[in-house]
Enzyme design. Structure first.
Site, mmCIF file in Angstrom:
data_model
loop_
_atom_site.group_PDB
_atom_site.id
_atom_site.type_symbol
_atom_site.label_atom_id
_atom_site.label_comp_id
_atom_site.label_asym_id
_atom_site.label_seq_id
_atom_site.Cartn_x
_atom_site.Cartn_y
_atom_site.Cartn_z
ATOM 1 N N GLY A 205 -50.424 -96.085 14.065
ATOM 2 C CA GLY A 205 -49.373 -96.362 15.033
ATOM 3 C C GLY A 205 -48.752 -97.712 14.775
ATOM 4 O O GLY A 205 -49.360 -98.569 14.124
ATOM 5 N N GLY A 208 -48.899 -103.051 18.106
ATOM 6 C CA GLY A 208 -48.800 -103.224 19.558
ATOM 7 C C GLY A 208 -48.830 -101.939 20.362
ATOM 8 O O GLY A 208 -48.596 -101.953 21.554
ATOM 9 N N GLU A 428 -19.199 -113.858 19.395
ATOM 10 C CA GLU A 428 -19.907 -112.882 20.239
ATOM 11 C C GLU A 428 -18.917 -111.920 20.892
ATOM 12 O O GLU A 428 -19.211 -110.723 21.027
ATOM 13 C CB GLU A 428 -20.741 -113.581 21.313
ATOM 14 C CG GLU A 428 -21.885 -114.449 20.779
ATOM 15 C CD GLU A 428 -22.800 -113.724 19.800
ATOM 16 O OE1 GLU A 428 -22.974 -112.492 19.922
ATOM 17 O OE2 GLU A 428 -23.316 -114.385 18.885
ATOM 18 N N ASP A 503 -25.841 -111.856 10.405
ATOM 19 C CA ASP A 503 -25.182 -110.560 10.619
ATOM 20 C C ASP A 503 -24.932 -109.865 9.287
ATOM 21 O O ASP A 503 -25.172 -108.671 9.138
ATOM 22 C CB ASP A 503 -23.812 -110.752 11.297
ATOM 23 C CG ASP A 503 -23.957 -111.170 12.753
ATOM 24 O OD1 ASP A 503 -25.029 -110.933 13.317
ATOM 25 O OD2 ASP A 503 -22.992 -111.727 13.298
HETATM 26 P P1 ADP Z 1 -52.409 -102.700 18.151
HETATM 27 O O1 ADP Z 1 -53.844 -102.894 17.827
HETATM 28 O O2 ADP Z 1 -51.957 -101.282 18.071
HETATM 29 O O3 ADP Z 1 -51.488 -103.613 17.407
HETATM 30 P P2 ADP Z 1 -53.288 -103.662 20.656
HETATM 31 O O4 ADP Z 1 -54.324 -102.667 20.982
HETATM 32 O O5 ADP Z 1 -53.766 -104.970 20.143
HETATM 33 O O6 ADP Z 1 -52.212 -103.075 19.670
HETATM 34 O O7 ADP Z 1 -52.396 -103.869 21.942
HETATM 35 C C1 ADP Z 1 -51.982 -105.123 22.351
HETATM 36 C C2 ADP Z 1 -51.909 -105.176 23.849
HETATM 37 O O8 ADP Z 1 -50.862 -104.352 24.337
HETATM 38 C C3 ADP Z 1 -53.144 -104.670 24.531
HETATM 39 O O9 ADP Z 1 -54.090 -105.679 24.659
HETATM 40 C C4 ADP Z 1 -52.634 -104.205 25.858
HETATM 41 O O10 ADP Z 1 -52.540 -105.287 26.746
HETATM 42 C C5 ADP Z 1 -51.222 -103.764 25.557
HETATM 43 N N1 ADP Z 1 -51.147 -102.304 25.407
HETATM 44 C C6 ADP Z 1 -50.783 -101.633 24.297
HETATM 45 N N2 ADP Z 1 -50.779 -100.310 24.516
HETATM 46 C C7 ADP Z 1 -51.179 -100.118 25.778
HETATM 47 C C8 ADP Z 1 -51.394 -98.956 26.599
HETATM 48 N N3 ADP Z 1 -51.181 -97.714 26.134
HETATM 49 N N4 ADP Z 1 -51.806 -99.156 27.860
HETATM 50 C C9 ADP Z 1 -52.001 -100.391 28.344
HETATM 51 N N5 ADP Z 1 -51.825 -101.509 27.627
HETATM 52 C C10 ADP Z 1 -51.405 -101.400 26.364
HETATM 53 ZN ZN ZN Z 2 -23.264 -112.242 15.201
#
Ligand code: ADP
Ligand code: ZN
Ligand code: MG
Length: 606
Positions: A205, A208, A428, A503
């Site tokens: 995935g 984040g 802009e 840009d």
């Molecule tokens: P990845 O490892 O995929 O990069 P993380 O697991 O480190 O992402 O996610 C970072 C933060 O984002 C988590 O600590 C949480 O706070 C938030 N987060 C991400 N996805 C979710 C989710 N499905 N539900 C709740 N919080 C989430």
């Molecule tokens: Zn611009």
């Protein structure tokens, strides 16, 4: 100085201090009494003031009539009486003194005598011992560097308190992982059925999306210890150390089975072997091989499950994906609007939100945001509210935070000259006008000439809904929007500034992608060019693999230029035709610095 050495030096220092303190303690009773010379002692004996002399080796402890104590030393090579006679003692008076001979010896005596000589040897010995002990752990492990810094959570260590409840949405991912939880909790059920426990799960995935969070939640649900290590940690190590770490990690995990080993960012080690140039490639390969052989070495009933996470599944070595390795794959999608609302709700749980806050609206305004982005929006809102000494977080706080997360913090201190401000405003306004004039663009959400993050100003447009794929028409219009700023600067001031350079770069990148990856060029047709892996992995300059001829390369360049040229023409046409509107927007911008969606729409309606 390496860490382990510092630690040992400190230990040694403490030992030295302890010894010094101990000998000081031994010496202390001597300090308090007066020390007298032998001749003085003889004088005292002749006076008749000495009642007792205790002989302990060469030390003399003297007690006088008035109970005061004195110390003295006799000459080592002769007996006490001999010495006293030499100093001219009166034998009669000496006979009256109570002489007490104590055997030499006793701990204190020996310690006092030997310690001063032994101390240096002791220190050197201790030091050598520490060094040897460290070295014995094997050169391959290079002292303690190789000890995997696996973090232990779970029942044995810090309680892993994340469960599936804390992960919003991701329904499919959760149901797949629920099976893993079952394996960890009740392996017997599966083993009795003759099933083999799965060894590896690959979480795929975008950054984040909650991969790390999910892996931790699996350990929380199954209540098993969680050993985690990041692939990028291996890359920075000496050759061989990574493999040793992997061995160590698996050993520890197997000892506390059932357990989870989490390898984050596995793409850092699991990249296609043989690809890329130098730069620690050997190390990666060794580490990867070690991971694979450890996984192959699991017994059928070994209840350790390896969970790995990556955001680049396309670059993974196929060997990792073979059955018996990471054969289970769980895809975590970027959150859609419903998921975003749920994630927001989770992160709003322990924050005092105003009652009428509408997280659905927030979710609507945040297409393309990852879970991590949303978590950070809520956090920024809380920081903002706290900074303003509010009791609750308002809807507006959250909306402001969206922009902050999207664009970085505002830099109001950045001061423009009047002319710079004017140019920025027209730039802009150019973007915004082109956006408004083309039918397939996302609506303008905000225009601003307050510099923010790296951008001097910005025109923010947000899609009304989530998009899963994009069309060529959209891209073509997008290119025109990107060039809108450039076109406005040129059209109004007949001059160009450096402000448009990012840009132009974005536009060229997009046009090149359209030609090379998306097959959107009419002339070259539905063909992709260049090895995409190489493109992303090493950067174009280093190792783009050209799977096309020089002639084709020229064609590609021509097609890219054509897209750009036609986009510029579109933008210039709009700016020429609607010059008064452009001026109107720019003037408002100079005056107010920002225009929001409503104001912009009102402005355009007149
Ligand atoms: P990845 O490892 O995929 O990069 P993380 O697991 O480190 O992402 O996610 C970072 C933060 O984002 C988590 O600590 C949480 O706070 C938030 N987060 C991400 N996805 C979710 C989710 N499905 N539900 C709740 N919080 C989430
Ligand atoms: Zn611009
Ligand atoms: Mg992560």
């Amino acid at each position: 100085m390496p860490k382990f050495l510092t630690k040992h030096v400190i230990t040694i220092l403490i030992v030295i201090l302890a010894i010094a303190g101990f000998s000081a303690l031994l010496a202390s009773p001597f300090d308090k009494t007066e020390e007298v010379s032998l001749s003085k002692l003889v004088e005292e004996i002749n006076n008749g003031s000495v009642t007792q002399i205790r002989v302990e080796g060469n030390n003399l402890k003297i007690i006088l009539e008035d109970e005061t104590k004195q110390l003295s030393r006799k000459e080592a090579e002769s007996s006490l009486t001999e010495s006293l006679v030499n100093y001219g003692v009166n034998p009669e008076k000496l006979g009256a003194v109570n002489m007490e001979l104590k055997r030499e010896g006793g701990m204190a005596y020996w310690a006092g005598a030997i310690l001063p000589f032994m101390l240096p040897f002791l220190i050197i010995g201790l030091f050598l011992w520490f060094m040897l002990r460290s070295a014995q752990r094997g050169t391959s492990q290079a002292f303690t560097f190789a000890k995997a810094k696996a973090k232990l959570f779970g029942p044995q260590g810090k309680k892993q308190d994340v469960t599936f409840k804390d992960v919003a949405n991701a329904v499919e991912a959760k149901s797949e992982l629920l099976e893993i939880v079952e394996f960890l909790k009740r392996p017997k059920k599966f083993l009795d059925m003759g099933a083999t426990i799965p060894r590896g799960v690959l979480l795929m995935g975008a950054p984040g999306t909650g991969k790390t969070l999910l892996a931790r939640a699996v350990s929380g649900e199954a209540e098993v210890p969680f050993f985690s290590i990041s692939g990028s940690e291996f890359v920075e190590m000496f050759v061989g150390v990574g493999a040793a770490r992997v061995r160590d990690l698996f050993e520890t995990a197997k000892k506390s089975a059932p357990a989870i080993i989490f390898i984050d960012e596995i793409d850092a080690v699991g990249r296609l072997r043989g690809a890329g140039l130098g730069g620690g490639n050997d190390e990666r390969e060794q580490t990867l091989n070690q991971i694979l052989s450890e996984m192959d070495g699991f017994e059928r009933q070994t209840n350790v499950i390896v969970i790995a996470a990556t955001n680049r599944p396309d670059v993974l070595d196929p060997a990792l994906l073979r059955p018996g390795r990471f054969d289970r794959r769980v895809v975590i999608d970027e959150p859609d609007i419903k998921a975003r609302e749920e994630i927001l709700k989770i992160h709003a749980k322990d924050k005092p939100l105003v009652k009428n806050a509408d997280l659905h609206v927030v979710a609507q305004r945040t297409p393309g945001f990852s879970g991590a982005d949303l978590a950070s929006v809520m956090n920024e809102a809380a920081i903002l509210a706290a900074g303003n000494n509010q009791k609750t977080i308002t809807q507006n706080d959250i909306l402001i935070s969206i922009e902050k997360v999207l664009l970085g913090p505002e830099r109001r201190s950045h001061v423009y000259s009047k002319r710079e401000k004017e140019i920025a405003a027209y730039h802009e306004a150019g973007h915004a006008l082109v956006v408004h004039s083309l039918p397939h663009t996302d609506p303008v959400h905000k225009i601003s000439i307050i510099s923010r993050g790296k951008a001097a100003g910005y025109t923010l447009k947000l899609p009304l809904e989530d998009k899963h794929f994009r069309t060529k028409t959209e891209f073509v219009e997008e290119l025109a929007v990107m060039l809108g700023g450039y076109a406005a600067e040129k059209g109004v001031f007949n001059e160009l500034t450096t402000g448009a350079s990012s840009d132009l770069q974005k536009a060229s990148d997009l046009a090149r992608k359209m030609v090379m990856q998306y097959g959107m060029s009419d002339k070259l047709g539905p063909v992709t060019f260049g090895d995409r892996e190489e493109l992303v992995f090493l950067g174009k300059e280093l190792g783009e693999q050209k799977n096309y001829s020089e002639g084709t390369a020229q064609e590609i360049d021509k097609e890219v230029s054509k897209f750009i040229a036609s986009a510029l023409k579109t933008a210039q046409k709009i700016i020429k035709e609607r010059k008064e509107k452009l001026q109107q927007i720019a003037e408002v911008l100079v005056k107010k610095e920002t225009i929001d969606k409503k104001e912009f729409e009102e402005l355009m309606a007149t």
